[in-house]
Design a protein around this motif. Structure first.
Motif, PDB file in Angstrom:
ATOM      1  N   UNK A  36      53.180  28.035  51.119  1.00 28.54           N
ATOM      2  CA  UNK A  36      52.266  29.109  51.517  1.00 28.54           C
ATOM      3  C   UNK A  36      52.134  30.077  50.351  1.00 28.54           C
ATOM      4  N   UNK A  37      50.884  30.341  49.975  1.00 29.00           N
ATOM      5  CA  UNK A  37      50.635  31.172  48.802  1.00 29.00           C
ATOM      6  C   UNK A  37      50.823  32.657  49.090  1.00 29.00           C
ATOM      7  N   UNK A  38      51.031  33.391  48.016  1.00 20.82           N
ATOM      8  CA  UNK A  38      51.214  34.838  48.082  1.00 20.82           C
ATOM      9  C   UNK A  38      49.854  35.533  48.130  1.00 20.82           C
ATOM     10  N   UNK A  39      49.881  36.806  48.442  1.00 20.37           N
ATOM     11  CA  UNK A  39      48.741  37.711  48.391  1.00 20.37           C
ATOM     12  C   UNK A  39      47.498  37.229  49.144  1.00 20.37           C
ATOM     13  N   UNK A  40      47.628  36.944  50.452  1.00 23.14           N
ATOM     14  CA  UNK A  40      46.435  36.530  51.197  1.00 23.14           C
ATOM     15  C   UNK A  40      45.361  37.619  51.225  1.00 23.14           C
ATOM     16  N   UNK A  41      45.784  38.876  51.071  1.00 20.74           N
ATOM     17  CA  UNK A  41      44.794  39.956  51.048  1.00 20.74           C
ATOM     18  C   UNK A  41      43.887  39.839  49.826  1.00 20.74           C
ATOM     19  N   UNK A  42      44.356  39.196  48.769  1.00 21.14           N
ATOM     20  CA  UNK A  42      43.532  38.977  47.576  1.00 21.14           C
ATOM     21  C   UNK A  42      42.780  37.645  47.650  1.00 21.14           C
ATOM     22  N   UNK A  43      43.427  36.613  48.203  1.00 21.75           N
ATOM     23  CA  UNK A  43      42.835  35.270  48.210  1.00 21.75           C
ATOM     24  C   UNK A  43      41.943  35.004  49.419  1.00 21.75           C
ATOM     25  N   UNK A  44      42.257  35.585  50.568  1.00 21.19           N
ATOM     26  CA  UNK A  44      41.534  35.273  51.805  1.00 21.19           C
ATOM     27  C   UNK A  44      40.661  36.418  52.307  1.00 21.19           C
ATOM     28  N   UNK A  45      41.177  37.629  52.251  1.00 24.03           N
ATOM     29  CA  UNK A  45      40.497  38.767  52.869  1.00 24.03           C
ATOM     30  C   UNK A  45      39.068  38.975  52.366  1.00 24.03           C
ATOM     31  N   UNK A  46      38.789  38.896  51.074  1.00 24.96           N
ATOM     32  CA  UNK A  46      37.389  39.093  50.639  1.00 24.96           C
ATOM     33  C   UNK A  46      36.431  38.072  51.273  1.00 24.96           C
ATOM     34  N   UNK A  47      36.864  36.832  51.403  1.00 31.56           N
ATOM     35  CA  UNK A  47      36.021  35.792  52.014  1.00 31.56           C
ATOM     36  C   UNK A  47      35.809  36.075  53.504  1.00 31.56           C
ATOM     37  N   UNK A  48      36.867  36.497  54.183  1.00 34.90           N
ATOM     38  CA  UNK A  48      36.734  36.819  55.605  1.00 34.90           C
ATOM     39  C   UNK A  48      35.823  38.021  55.814  1.00 34.90           C
ATOM     40  N   UNK A  57      33.726  42.543  63.434  1.00 32.56           N
ATOM     41  CA  UNK A  57      34.258  43.733  62.790  1.00 32.56           C
ATOM     42  C   UNK A  57      35.733  43.460  62.522  1.00 32.56           C
ATOM     43  N   UNK A  58      36.111  43.440  61.250  1.00 31.39           N
ATOM     44  CA  UNK A  58      37.506  43.219  60.872  1.00 31.39           C
ATOM     45  C   UNK A  58      38.233  44.545  61.025  1.00 31.39           C
ATOM     46  N   UNK A  59      39.198  44.596  61.942  1.00 32.06           N
ATOM     47  CA  UNK A  59      39.839  45.867  62.282  1.00 32.06           C
ATOM     48  C   UNK A  59      41.274  45.993  61.781  1.00 32.06           C
ATOM     49  N   UNK A  60      41.871  44.897  61.307  1.00 28.63           N
ATOM     50  CA  UNK A  60      43.237  44.987  60.809  1.00 28.63           C
ATOM     51  C   UNK A  60      43.688  43.704  60.152  1.00 28.63           C
ATOM     52  N   UNK A  61      44.683  43.839  59.298  1.00 32.12           N
ATOM     53  CA  UNK A  61      45.277  42.670  58.646  1.00 32.12           C
ATOM     54  C   UNK A  61      46.671  43.042  58.173  1.00 32.12           C
ATOM     55  N   UNK A  62      47.564  42.038  58.241  1.00 33.05           N
ATOM     56  CA  UNK A  62      48.926  42.256  57.741  1.00 33.05           C
ATOM     57  C   UNK A  62      49.573  40.903  57.503  1.00 33.05           C
ATOM     58  N   UNK A  94      35.196  30.085  56.322  1.00 36.67           N
ATOM     59  CA  UNK A  94      34.997  30.800  55.059  1.00 36.67           C
ATOM     60  C   UNK A  94      36.213  30.688  54.154  1.00 36.67           C
ATOM     61  N   UNK A  95      37.374  30.367  54.716  1.00 36.91           N
ATOM     62  CA  UNK A  95      38.599  30.224  53.916  1.00 36.91           C
ATOM     63  C   UNK A  95      39.113  28.789  53.927  1.00 36.91           C
ATOM     64  N   UNK A  96      38.348  27.870  54.500  1.00 40.25           N
ATOM     65  CA  UNK A  96      38.795  26.473  54.623  1.00 40.25           C
ATOM     66  C   UNK A  96      38.937  25.821  53.263  1.00 40.25           C
ATOM     67  N   UNK A  97      40.029  25.092  53.108  1.00 41.70           N
ATOM     68  CA  UNK A  97      40.225  24.264  51.926  1.00 41.70           C
ATOM     69  C   UNK A  97      40.153  22.812  52.397  1.00 41.70           C
ATOM     70  N   UNK A  98      40.643  21.872  51.620  1.00 39.16           N
ATOM     71  CA  UNK A  98      40.434  20.463  51.949  1.00 39.16           C
ATOM     72  C   UNK A  98      41.136  20.020  53.225  1.00 39.16           C
TER      73      UNK A  98
END
Length: 136
Positions: A36-48, A57-62, A94-98
């Motif tokens: 499992x990769x680090x920093x999902x807020x950098x890798x996933x959040x912008x796409x979401x 409406x994205x209301x939270x993430x952690x 939007x975050x799907x990989x293979x």
């Protein structure tokens, strides 16, 4: 017991063992320490955020201690049942990989594993993400 409202057969046409090797490959990758990769807020959040558009409406993430990236969203409109599930899958795509797995774990709770497996194009090292999407 019926599988859906007008099911008359009560059984399917085959088992799903034809795809067992692919599912096993994902399970094997998920069990690797550090997959499992680090920093999902950098890798996933912008796409979401981009995928939310006017429907969500994205209301939270952690990031939880177990590596699950928990994202809370609210859905605009009056959708329910399978329509919400399909909208969630579109959002998560939007975050799907293979490799991409989504399951509704509880009402309004969807769990997703997505990642790259050994040998997948374009040749990155195997890695993945775990996301729990909570629809409020």
């Amino acid at each position: 017991m019926r599988r859906w409202d007008d099911d008359e057969r009560l059984t399917g046409i085959a088992d799903a063992s034809a795809m067992e090797p692919q599912v096993s490959a994902l399970l094997d990758a998920m069990a690797r320490d550090g997959w499992v990769t680090e920093e999902p807020e950098a890798h996933l959040l912008p796409h979401l955020r981009r995928a939310c558009g006017s429907e969500w409406l994205l209301t939270g993430e952690r990031l939880l201690d177990d590596g699950v990236y928990e994202v809370t969203v609210s859905l605009a409109g009056d959708r329910e049942g399978v329509h919400v599930q399909r909208d969630v899958i579109r959002l998560l795509s939007a975050i799907a990989e293979t490799a991409f797995f989504v399951r509704q774990a509880a009402p309004g709770v969807f769990e997703c594993v997505t990642g790259m497996l050994d040998g997948d194009p374009p040749g990155f090292k195997s890695h993945g993400h775990m996301v729990r999407l909570i629809v409020t």
